[in-house]
Design an enzyme around this catalytic site. Structure first.
Site, short mmCIF file in Angstrom:
data_model
loop_
_atom_site.label_atom_id
_atom_site.label_comp_id
_atom_site.label_asym_id
_atom_site.label_seq_id
_atom_site.Cartn_x
_atom_site.Cartn_y
_atom_site.Cartn_z
N TYR A 54 0.84 -1.21 0.00
CA TYR A 54 0.00 0.00 0.00
C TYR A 54 0.87 1.25 0.00
O TYR A 54 1.88 1.33 0.72
CB TYR A 54 -0.96 0.01 1.20
CG TYR A 54 -2.07 -1.02 1.09
CD1 TYR A 54 -2.30 -1.72 -0.10
CD2 TYR A 54 -2.89 -1.31 2.17
CE1 TYR A 54 -3.30 -2.66 -0.20
CE2 TYR A 54 -3.90 -2.26 2.08
CZ TYR A 54 -4.10 -2.94 0.89
OH TYR A 54 -5.09 -3.88 0.80
N HIS A 127 -1.25 -12.01 -0.17
CA HIS A 127 -2.12 -11.01 -0.80
C HIS A 127 -2.90 -11.54 -2.01
O HIS A 127 -4.07 -11.21 -2.20
CB HIS A 127 -1.25 -9.82 -1.22
CG HIS A 127 -1.99 -8.52 -1.29
ND1 HIS A 127 -1.39 -7.32 -1.05
CD2 HIS A 127 -3.28 -8.23 -1.58
CE1 HIS A 127 -2.27 -6.34 -1.18
NE2 HIS A 127 -3.42 -6.87 -1.50
N ARG A 128 -2.24 -12.34 -2.83
CA ARG A 128 -2.87 -12.85 -4.07
C ARG A 128 -2.41 -14.28 -4.29
O ARG A 128 -1.26 -14.61 -3.96
CB ARG A 128 -2.43 -12.01 -5.28
CG ARG A 128 -2.93 -10.58 -5.28
CD ARG A 128 -4.16 -10.46 -6.14
NE ARG A 128 -4.82 -9.19 -5.94
CZ ARG A 128 -6.04 -8.91 -6.42
NH1 ARG A 128 -6.71 -9.81 -7.11
NH2 ARG A 128 -6.59 -7.74 -6.20
N ASN A 158 -7.90 -13.02 -1.78
CA ASN A 158 -8.20 -13.25 -3.20
C ASN A 158 -7.98 -14.70 -3.62
O ASN A 158 -7.70 -14.99 -4.79
CB ASN A 158 -7.36 -12.31 -4.09
CG ASN A 158 -7.63 -10.86 -3.77
OD1 ASN A 158 -8.76 -10.38 -3.90
ND2 ASN A 158 -6.62 -10.13 -3.33
N GLN A 179 -9.55 -12.69 2.52
CA GLN A 179 -10.05 -11.33 2.24
C GLN A 179 -10.31 -11.22 0.74
O GLN A 179 -9.38 -11.30 -0.06
CB GLN A 179 -9.03 -10.28 2.69
CG GLN A 179 -9.54 -8.87 2.54
CD GLN A 179 -8.57 -7.80 3.02
OE1 GLN A 179 -8.19 -6.92 2.27
NE2 GLN A 179 -8.16 -7.88 4.28
N GLY A 213 -15.15 0.67 -3.94
CA GLY A 213 -14.12 1.71 -4.08
C GLY A 213 -14.74 3.09 -4.26
O GLY A 213 -14.10 4.00 -4.77
N1 NAP Z 1 -6.94 -7.69 -0.39
C1 NAP Z 1 -7.00 -6.95 -1.47
O1 NAP Z 1 -6.61 -7.37 -2.58
C2 NAP Z 1 -7.56 -5.57 -1.37
C3 NAP Z 1 -7.84 -4.82 -2.53
C4 NAP Z 1 -8.38 -3.55 -2.36
C5 NAP Z 1 -8.63 -3.05 -1.08
N2 NAP Z 1 -8.32 -3.79 0.02
C6 NAP Z 1 -8.58 -3.31 1.38
O2 NAP Z 1 -9.92 -2.86 1.44
C7 NAP Z 1 -9.93 -1.53 1.94
C8 NAP Z 1 -11.12 -0.81 1.41
O3 NAP Z 1 -11.02 -0.69 -0.01
P1 NAP Z 1 -11.62 0.60 -0.69
O4 NAP Z 1 -10.95 1.81 -0.19
O5 NAP Z 1 -11.69 0.37 -2.15
O6 NAP Z 1 -13.10 0.53 -0.01
P2 NAP Z 1 -14.45 1.32 -0.19
O7 NAP Z 1 -14.86 1.67 1.21
O8 NAP Z 1 -15.33 0.51 -1.04
O9 NAP Z 1 -14.11 2.63 -1.00
C9 NAP Z 1 -13.48 3.74 -0.40
C10 NAP Z 1 -13.55 4.88 -1.41
O10 NAP Z 1 -14.91 5.25 -1.54
C11 NAP Z 1 -15.02 6.63 -1.31
N3 NAP Z 1 -16.27 6.91 -0.60
C12 NAP Z 1 -16.70 6.34 0.54
N4 NAP Z 1 -17.90 6.86 0.91
C13 NAP Z 1 -18.21 7.76 -0.01
C14 NAP Z 1 -19.31 8.62 -0.19
N5 NAP Z 1 -20.33 8.63 0.67
N6 NAP Z 1 -19.32 9.42 -1.27
C15 NAP Z 1 -18.30 9.42 -2.14
N7 NAP Z 1 -17.20 8.62 -2.02
C16 NAP Z 1 -17.16 7.80 -0.97
C17 NAP Z 1 -13.85 7.00 -0.45
O11 NAP Z 1 -13.54 8.37 -0.64
P3 NAP Z 1 -13.25 9.29 0.67
O12 NAP Z 1 -11.93 8.90 1.17
O13 NAP Z 1 -13.32 10.68 0.10
O14 NAP Z 1 -14.37 9.02 1.64
C18 NAP Z 1 -12.77 6.08 -0.98
O15 NAP Z 1 -12.11 6.65 -2.10
C19 NAP Z 1 -8.58 -0.96 1.57
O16 NAP Z 1 -8.20 0.14 2.37
C20 NAP Z 1 -7.69 -2.15 1.81
O17 NAP Z 1 -7.40 -2.24 3.19
C21 NAP Z 1 -7.81 -5.04 -0.11
#
Ligand code: NAP
Length: 297
Positions: A54, A127-128, A158, A179, A213
């Protein structure tokens, strides 16, 4: 906040805070990162999700700078290894690839511990799935990581069921979670056997990108009137549409742990409201119908 039991000694908060986007925030100061963690803790969200990759191998360090010994003891830290991208400490690599060798896992653990300034990772995930994974070597490396005390528990991310079974077959330590991507933008695991497999294993999955996302929160980006449907339920229950999208995951009997990725303090402060949303069977299917773009057969 509900807690999910992963091992006899390790429980996670039902909602997890993800730190993939930590370095994208305009403010990465110690004080601001601490404020985000405190906003989580006020709601009982104690589990923080990291990965070595990250922020181009920089997000763990941002967290590490913010952690005090007292704060560290109040949270569980998940991190991941296995992706090697030509960036940060791997800037000299020619091609993005996966490495699940014993040497890489050992080195990654040591990097993560040093960057976060901690002496133990609560949960380490591969991770993958790595097409070149030697399951005997990777399994032994994960067992050794737990044995060494540097890692409390291990899991994957994944992985499809066959990837899980292969790795687990070479291990003494139980894998404690997978995850995977799950949301109203990505519903395949609900029917392709991935979720059913984890239920059969008695393992609670973590769901990454539970709001797609952010796509789910932008009107019109998902077809079928999904945003409007989420908004209608949200309005009726006095919460925001994101809480409803998360409640949709929480309603599934697999004990899904959504990993929330917002950087906005005001959104972090209300992540726990998802647990208060009432999601009856017909509401669940109404949202699912919008996600699919058609009614269920
Ligand atoms: N294991 C894997 O392969 C993998 C892959 C991807 C992610 N992850 C994990 O999963 C976590 C979450 O992923 P993610 O960040 O994609 O999750 P998410 O919660 O689906 O998306 C977060 C994004 O949505 C936006 N957002 C949230 N609420 C909003 C709203 N009401 N209006 C507009 N935009 C909004 C956020 O912007 P703001 O910041 O402006 O609120 C942020 O950019 C990551 O931090 C990571 O730890 C793991």
């Amino acid at each position: 906040m509900q807690r999910i039991r992963l091992t006899d000694e390790l429980t996670f908060s039902r909602i997890v805070y993800g730190m993939w986007r930590l370095g994208d925030d305009a403010d990465t100061s110690e004080g601001h990162v601490r404020a985000k963690i405190e906003a989580c803790l006020e709601q009982g969200i104690t589990t923080m999700d990291q990965a070595d990759i990250y922020g181009d191998y920089g997000a763990e360090e941002i967290l590490g700078r913010a952690l005090t010994p007292e704060l560290r003891d109040r949270i569980e830290i998940v991190t991941k290894c296995g992706i090697v991208a030509p960036a940060g400490r791997y800037a000299d690599r020619r091609v993005k690839h996966y490495d699940t060798s014993s040497a890489h896992i050992r080195a990654s653990i040591d990097h993560s511990l040093r960057l976060m300034g901690i002496d133990r990772i609560d949960l380490l995930l591969i991770h993958r799935p790595d097409p070149l994974m030697d399951h005997a070597e990777t399994g032994a490396a994960l067992d050794a990581a737990v044995e060494s005390g540097k890692v409390r528990a291990v899991g994957v991310s994944n992985f499809r069921p066959h990837d899980w079974t292969l790795l687990q077959s070479a291990m003494d330590t139980p894998l404690v979670t997978n995850q995977i991507e799950m949301s109203l933008c990505h519903t395949a695991p609900f029917t392709d056997g991935d979720l059913a497999f984890l239920q059969e294993q008695g393992v609670a999955p973590m769901a990454w990108s539970p709001l797609g996302g952010g796509r789910l929160m932008r009107p019109g980006t998902e077809g079928g009137g999904l945003f409007d449907a989420l908004s209608a339920v949200a309005e009726a229950q006095g919460v925001d549409p994101g809480a409803v999208a998360v409640a949709w995951l929480l309603a599934h009997p697999a004990k899904i742990m959504p990993v929330m990725g917002t950087n906005a303090l005001e959104r972090i402060a209300t992540l726990g409201t998802a647990l208060k949303v009432e999601m009856d069977r017909q509401t669940w299917f109404a949202l699912y119908t919008h996600a699919l773009g058609h009614e269920v057969p």
